[in-house]
Design a protein around this motif. Sequence first.
Motif, PDB file in Angstrom:
ATOM      1  N   LEU A 118      84.147   7.716  34.344  1.00  0.00           N
ATOM      2  CA  LEU A 118      84.513   8.351  33.081  1.00  0.00           C
ATOM      3  C   LEU A 118      84.708   7.277  32.019  1.00  0.00           C
ATOM      4  O   LEU A 118      85.828   6.953  31.629  1.00  0.00           O
ATOM      5  CB  LEU A 118      85.797   9.179  33.250  1.00  0.00           C
ATOM      6  N   ALA A 119      83.604   6.715  31.558  1.00  0.00           N
ATOM      7  CA  ALA A 119      83.651   5.619  30.585  1.00  0.00           C
ATOM      8  C   ALA A 119      84.292   6.088  29.286  1.00  0.00           C
ATOM      9  O   ALA A 119      83.952   7.141  28.753  1.00  0.00           O
ATOM     10  CB  ALA A 119      82.243   5.105  30.313  1.00  0.00           C
ATOM     11  N   GLY A 120      85.248   5.304  28.789  1.00  0.00           N
ATOM     12  CA  GLY A 120      85.935   5.612  27.541  1.00  0.00           C
ATOM     13  C   GLY A 120      87.159   6.485  27.715  1.00  0.00           C
ATOM     14  O   GLY A 120      87.926   6.665  26.777  1.00  0.00           O
ATOM     15  N   TYR A 121      87.362   7.040  28.883  1.00  0.00           N
ATOM     16  CA  TYR A 121      88.512   7.899  29.140  1.00  0.00           C
ATOM     17  C   TYR A 121      89.679   7.092  29.690  1.00  0.00           C
ATOM     18  O   TYR A 121      89.496   6.084  30.368  1.00  0.00           O
ATOM     19  CB  TYR A 121      88.160   8.994  30.141  1.00  0.00           C
ATOM     20  N   SER A 122      90.878   7.554  29.420  1.00  0.00           N
ATOM     21  CA  SER A 122      92.082   6.988  29.991  1.00  0.00           C
ATOM     22  C   SER A 122      92.816   8.123  30.695  1.00  0.00           C
ATOM     23  O   SER A 122      92.942   9.224  30.155  1.00  0.00           O
ATOM     24  CB  SER A 122      92.960   6.387  28.895  1.00  0.00           C
ATOM     25  N   LEU A 123      93.276   7.878  31.924  1.00  0.00           N
ATOM     26  CA  LEU A 123      93.926   8.908  32.724  1.00  0.00           C
ATOM     27  C   LEU A 123      95.374   8.528  32.982  1.00  0.00           C
ATOM     28  O   LEU A 123      95.688   7.364  33.195  1.00  0.00           O
ATOM     29  CB  LEU A 123      93.206   9.065  34.063  1.00  0.00           C
TER      30      LEU A 123
END
Length: 132
Positions: free
Chosen positions: A45-50
């Motif tokens: 999930l490039a660009g995502y932060s979880l």
Amino acid sequence: MVDFKVVVSDRKAGRAYNIEASGAAASAFVGKKIGDKVEGAALGLAGYSLQITGGSDRTGIAARKDLPGAGRRKILLSKGFGFHPEHEGERRRKTIRGNEITQDFVQINAVVAAYGEKSMDELLGKAEAAEN
């Protein structure tokens, strides 16, 4: 080798995605605590932060955010996560896991904290399923 099932909730879309994490992707979670943020690139999930919100081990014992450490403990609960009292004032000693993610975990729950440019359906290859 460590394998996790990561359940990522997208509150904006109202969907949850099950992602298998093994090897380097799983090692990105080991040592983190509930409430910590993880880059989504490890799961594709490039660009995502979880943000990690919880998890459970192979026997189904849930982790609590307010219990420090990595192991299991028997604690006295009167309400809240991990115990639902049947009677008013009831307390019970329950086994709960600490807030640190270890290799004993099987499932990790997370929510999207920051969104990337592409949608999660596109990144996970589920665009066809969303159109139907």
